[in-house]
Design a protein around this motif. Structure first.
Motif, short mmCIF file in Angstrom:
data_model
loop_
_atom_site.label_atom_id
_atom_site.label_comp_id
_atom_site.label_asym_id
_atom_site.label_seq_id
_atom_site.Cartn_x
_atom_site.Cartn_y
_atom_site.Cartn_z
N ARG A 132 3.95 3.46 -3.33
CA ARG A 132 4.87 2.67 -3.86
C ARG A 132 5.05 1.50 -3.10
NH1 ARG A 132 10.24 5.93 -5.00
NH2 ARG A 132 10.56 3.96 -5.94
N PHE A 133 5.45 0.18 -3.95
CA PHE A 133 5.55 -0.96 -3.14
C PHE A 133 7.26 -1.16 -3.66
CE2 PHE A 133 4.82 -5.76 -3.26
CZ PHE A 133 4.83 -5.87 -1.72
N VAL A 134 7.84 -1.01 -2.35
CA VAL A 134 9.25 -1.39 -2.81
C VAL A 134 9.97 -2.58 -1.92
CG1 VAL A 134 9.55 1.37 -2.99
CG2 VAL A 134 10.01 0.16 -0.69
N TYR A 135 11.24 -2.89 -2.26
CA TYR A 135 12.03 -3.93 -1.45
C TYR A 135 13.30 -3.38 -1.45
CZ TYR A 135 14.59 -8.24 -0.90
OH TYR A 135 15.54 -9.07 -0.18
N GLY A 136 13.88 -2.95 -0.10
CA GLY A 136 15.00 -2.24 0.02
C GLY A 136 16.25 -2.89 0.13
N GLU A 137 16.37 -4.58 0.28
CA GLU A 137 17.32 -5.22 0.56
C GLU A 137 18.41 -5.22 -0.52
OE1 GLU A 137 19.74 -7.95 2.52
OE2 GLU A 137 18.28 -6.56 3.40
N ARG A 138 19.63 -5.48 -0.46
CA ARG A 138 20.70 -5.33 -1.49
C ARG A 138 20.67 -6.77 -2.36
NH1 ARG A 138 26.21 -4.31 1.47
NH2 ARG A 138 24.94 -4.70 3.61
N TYR A 139 20.26 -7.74 -1.71
CA TYR A 139 20.28 -8.97 -2.51
C TYR A 139 18.85 -9.51 -2.90
CZ TYR A 139 24.53 -8.81 0.25
OH TYR A 139 25.64 -8.44 0.68
N SER A 182 0.74 -9.79 1.28
CA SER A 182 0.15 -8.74 1.88
C SER A 182 0.56 -7.20 1.71
CB SER A 182 0.76 -8.94 3.61
OG SER A 182 0.24 -10.28 3.94
N GLY A 183 1.83 -7.29 1.50
CA GLY A 183 2.00 -5.90 0.80
C GLY A 183 1.60 -5.37 -0.45
N TYR A 184 1.46 -6.52 -1.27
CA TYR A 184 0.63 -6.07 -2.51
C TYR A 184 -0.92 -5.73 -2.38
CZ TYR A 184 -0.93 -6.21 -7.24
OH TYR A 184 -1.56 -5.90 -8.65
N GLY A 185 -1.37 -6.47 -1.45
CA GLY A 185 -2.72 -6.14 -1.09
C GLY A 185 -3.10 -4.98 -0.42
N ILE A 186 -2.12 -4.34 0.31
CA ILE A 186 -2.16 -3.18 0.97
C ILE A 186 -2.00 -2.02 -0.05
CG2 ILE A 186 -0.84 -1.43 2.53
CD1 ILE A 186 -0.47 -4.06 4.20
N TYR A 187 -1.06 -2.29 -1.22
CA TYR A 187 -0.77 -1.43 -2.10
C TYR A 187 -1.97 -1.19 -3.07
CZ TYR A 187 0.92 -0.08 -6.92
OH TYR A 187 1.07 0.47 -8.20
N CYS A 188 -2.68 -2.30 -3.20
CA CYS A 188 -3.86 -2.10 -4.08
C CYS A 188 -5.02 -1.55 -3.55
CB CYS A 188 -4.26 -3.54 -4.44
SG CYS A 188 -3.26 -4.41 -5.77
N TYR A 189 -5.06 -1.75 -2.15
CA TYR A 189 -6.04 -0.95 -1.28
C TYR A 189 -5.70 0.56 -1.23
CZ TYR A 189 -8.69 0.36 2.84
OH TYR A 189 -9.38 1.11 3.70
N LEU A 190 -4.70 1.04 -1.00
CA LEU A 190 -4.38 2.36 -1.16
C LEU A 190 -4.67 2.79 -2.66
CD1 LEU A 190 -1.22 2.26 1.16
CD2 LEU A 190 -3.64 3.14 1.87
N LYS A 191 -4.09 2.14 -3.69
CA LYS A 191 -4.31 2.80 -5.05
C LYS A 191 -5.74 2.84 -5.52
CE LYS A 191 -1.20 3.19 -8.22
NZ LYS A 191 -0.72 4.32 -8.61
#
Length: 46
Positions: free
Chosen positions: A31-38, A15-24
C-alpha cells in the motif's frame, strides 16, 4: 507499506510510487499511503 514524509514534494511522491510499482511487480501486497492530517500543499511548479 510505503509512506512519504509529511507534506511531500514531487520527488518524494515519485520515489514512493516507484517503490510501490517495484514491489507490486514482484507479487508483494503493498500500500502507498500518506498519513498527514492535511492535504499536500507543495506544488511542482515554481
Amino acid at each position: 507499506m510505503v509512506q512519504c514524509h509529511d507534506n511531500p514534494d514531487a520527488d518524494a511522491l515519485a520515489s514512493g510510487y516507484g517503490i510501490y510499482c517495484y514491489l507490486k511487480a514482484r507479487g508483494k501486497k503493498v500500500r502507498f499511503v500518506y498519513g498527514e492530517r492535511y492535504p499536500i500543499k507543495k506544488s511542482s511548479w515554481r
